[in-house]
Motif scaffolding. Structure first.
Motif, PDB file in Angstrom:
ATOM      1  N   ASN A   1       0.848  -1.189   0.000  1.00  0.00           N
ATOM      2  CA  ASN A   1       0.000   0.000   0.000  1.00  0.00           C
ATOM      3  C   ASN A   1       0.884   1.239   0.000  1.00  0.00           C
ATOM      4  O   ASN A   1       1.170   1.772   1.056  1.00  0.00           O
ATOM      5  CB  ASN A   1      -0.920  -0.026   1.222  1.00  0.00           C
ATOM      6  N   PRO A   2       1.405   1.677  -1.148  1.00  0.00           N
ATOM      7  CA  PRO A   2       0.953   1.316  -2.503  1.00  0.00           C
ATOM      8  C   PRO A   2       1.563   0.010  -3.004  1.00  0.00           C
ATOM      9  O   PRO A   2       2.587  -0.449  -2.524  1.00  0.00           O
ATOM     10  CB  PRO A   2       1.407   2.490  -3.353  1.00  0.00           C
ATOM     11  N   GLY A   3       0.893  -0.526  -3.992  1.00  0.00           N
ATOM     12  CA  GLY A   3       1.311  -1.748  -4.667  1.00  0.00           C
ATOM     13  C   GLY A   3       0.311  -2.068  -5.755  1.00  0.00           C
ATOM     14  O   GLY A   3      -0.550  -1.246  -6.072  1.00  0.00           O
ATOM     15  N   ASN A   4       0.426  -3.252  -6.322  1.00  0.00           N
ATOM     16  CA  ASN A   4      -0.575  -3.666  -7.301  1.00  0.00           C
ATOM     17  C   ASN A   4      -1.918  -3.764  -6.594  1.00  0.00           C
ATOM     18  O   ASN A   4      -1.995  -4.232  -5.459  1.00  0.00           O
ATOM     19  CB  ASN A   4      -0.218  -5.018  -7.909  1.00  0.00           C
ATOM     20  N   GLY A   5      -2.969  -3.331  -7.267  1.00  0.00           N
ATOM     21  CA  GLY A   5      -4.280  -3.337  -6.645  1.00  0.00           C
ATOM     22  C   GLY A   5      -5.365  -3.726  -7.616  1.00  0.00           C
ATOM     23  O   GLY A   5      -5.148  -3.812  -8.822  1.00  0.00           O
ATOM     24  N   GLY A   6      -6.541  -3.962  -7.055  1.00  0.00           N
ATOM     25  CA  GLY A   6      -7.691  -4.303  -7.881  1.00  0.00           C
ATOM     26  C   GLY A   6      -8.976  -4.071  -7.121  1.00  0.00           C
ATOM     27  O   GLY A   6      -8.971  -3.851  -5.920  1.00  0.00           O
ATOM     28  N   TYR A   7     -10.060  -4.106  -7.873  1.00  0.00           N
ATOM     29  CA  TYR A   7     -11.372  -3.992  -7.248  1.00  0.00           C
ATOM     30  C   TYR A   7     -12.279  -5.093  -7.773  1.00  0.00           C
ATOM     31  O   TYR A   7     -12.043  -5.660  -8.846  1.00  0.00           O
ATOM     32  CB  TYR A   7     -12.005  -2.611  -7.477  1.00  0.00           C
ATOM     33  N   GLY A   8     -13.312  -5.389  -7.005  1.00  0.00           N
ATOM     34  CA  GLY A   8     -14.340  -6.341  -7.398  1.00  0.00           C
ATOM     35  C   GLY A   8     -15.705  -5.772  -7.074  1.00  0.00           C
ATOM     36  O   GLY A   8     -15.877  -5.095  -6.054  1.00  0.00           O
ATOM     37  N   VAL A   9     -16.657  -6.021  -7.966  1.00  0.00           N
ATOM     38  CA  VAL A   9     -18.009  -5.495  -7.821  1.00  0.00           C
ATOM     39  C   VAL A   9     -19.001  -6.580  -8.211  1.00  0.00           C
ATOM     40  O   VAL A   9     -18.785  -7.304  -9.187  1.00  0.00           O
ATOM     41  CB  VAL A   9     -18.238  -4.269  -8.744  1.00  0.00           C
ATOM     42  N   ILE A  10     -20.079  -6.671  -7.465  1.00  0.00           N
ATOM     43  CA  ILE A  10     -21.210  -7.514  -7.852  1.00  0.00           C
ATOM     44  C   ILE A  10     -22.455  -6.631  -7.852  1.00  0.00           C
ATOM     45  O   ILE A  10     -22.774  -5.991  -6.848  1.00  0.00           O
ATOM     46  CB  ILE A  10     -21.420  -8.691  -6.879  1.00  0.00           C
ATOM     47  N   LEU A  11     -23.130  -6.592  -9.002  1.00  0.00           N
ATOM     48  CA  LEU A  11     -24.385  -5.860  -9.137  1.00  0.00           C
ATOM     49  C   LEU A  11     -25.527  -6.863  -9.142  1.00  0.00           C
ATOM     50  O   LEU A  11     -25.471  -7.852  -9.885  1.00  0.00           O
ATOM     51  CB  LEU A  11     -24.407  -5.060 -10.439  1.00  0.00           C
ATOM     52  N   LEU A  12     -26.544  -6.605  -8.336  1.00  0.00           N
ATOM     53  CA  LEU A  12     -27.707  -7.487  -8.246  1.00  0.00           C
ATOM     54  C   LEU A  12     -28.985  -6.690  -8.485  1.00  0.00           C
ATOM     55  O   LEU A  12     -29.189  -5.632  -7.859  1.00  0.00           O
ATOM     56  CB  LEU A  12     -27.788  -8.128  -6.860  1.00  0.00           C
ATOM     57  N   TYR A  13     -29.820  -7.198  -9.387  1.00  0.00           N
ATOM     58  CA  TYR A  13     -31.129  -6.604  -9.631  1.00  0.00           C
ATOM     59  C   TYR A  13     -32.078  -7.712 -10.042  1.00  0.00           C
ATOM     60  O   TYR A  13     -31.831  -8.401 -11.036  1.00  0.00           O
ATOM     61  CB  TYR A  13     -31.058  -5.533 -10.715  1.00  0.00           C
ATOM     62  N   LYS A  14     -33.115  -7.907  -9.252  1.00  0.00           N
ATOM     63  CA  LYS A  14     -34.057  -9.009  -9.463  1.00  0.00           C
ATOM     64  C   LYS A  14     -33.277 -10.309  -9.582  1.00  0.00           C
ATOM     65  O   LYS A  14     -32.541 -10.655  -8.673  1.00  0.00           O
ATOM     66  CB  LYS A  14     -34.955  -8.727 -10.669  1.00  0.00           C
ATOM     67  N   ASN A  15     -33.380 -11.014 -10.703  1.00  0.00           N
ATOM     68  CA  ASN A  15     -32.640 -12.282 -10.843  1.00  0.00           C
ATOM     69  C   ASN A  15     -31.367 -12.119 -11.670  1.00  0.00           C
ATOM     70  O   ASN A  15     -30.777 -13.101 -12.100  1.00  0.00           O
ATOM     71  CB  ASN A  15     -33.540 -13.361 -11.456  1.00  0.00           C
TER      72      ASN A  15
END
Length: 152
Positions: free
Chosen positions: A13-27
């Motif tokens: 920190n700092p270093g290589n980084g990333g993000y993750g996202v999950i979007l949910l709507y109905k099914n």
């Protein structure tokens, strides 16, 4: 209601980084992730939120963002970002990302829910897995906002 789960990670920190996202709507469910070289955990946490909101195709629905980042959740829920904006973000970090977030907040008016990280929440754990995997990728692009901030 749209639910957006987010997480950010950095290897150093700092270093290589990333993000993750999950979007949910109905099914429907959509997963997003991206990695960068030389960035910070806080930048990835905030970029996850931004990326989730930018991926939305509809307006006018209630949105809840689930994040384990006190930095992001408190900055929005406690209204700190509005004070920072009023003062021109003087002496603040991640200004490029906050300036990118603010119009999204105005447009979508999301609610935030802090979740404890690494505590068995399956969707938060999956976001962490996406973020870590992205951070471990090859030929990662630079985080240009972080680089510019370091030069300033």
């Amino acid at each position: 209601m749209i639910k957006i789960y987010t997480d950010g990670a950095s290897k150093g920190n700092p270093g290589n980084g990333g993000y993750g996202v999950i979007l949910l709507y109905k099914n429907m469910r959509k997963e997003l992730s991206e990695g960068f070289r030389l960035t910070t955990n806080n930048r990835m946490e905030l970029l996850a939120v931004i990326s989730g909101l930018e991926a939305l195709k509809v307006e006018g629905l209630p949105i809840t963002i689930y994040s384990d980042s006190k930095y992001v959740v408190d900055s929005v829920q406690k209204g700190w970002i509005w004070g920072w904006q009023k003062k021109g973000f003087k002496d603040k970090k991640n200004v490029d990302l906050w300036k990118r977030y603010i119009p999204l907040h105005t447009k979508f008016k999301p609610q935030f829910q802090w979740v404890k990280g690494h505590a068995g929440n399956p969707l938060n754990e999956r976001c962490d897995e996406l973020a870590v995997t992205a951070a471990l990728g090859y030929n990662l692009p630079p985080d240009q906002g972080y680089e510019a901030e370091q030069k300033a």
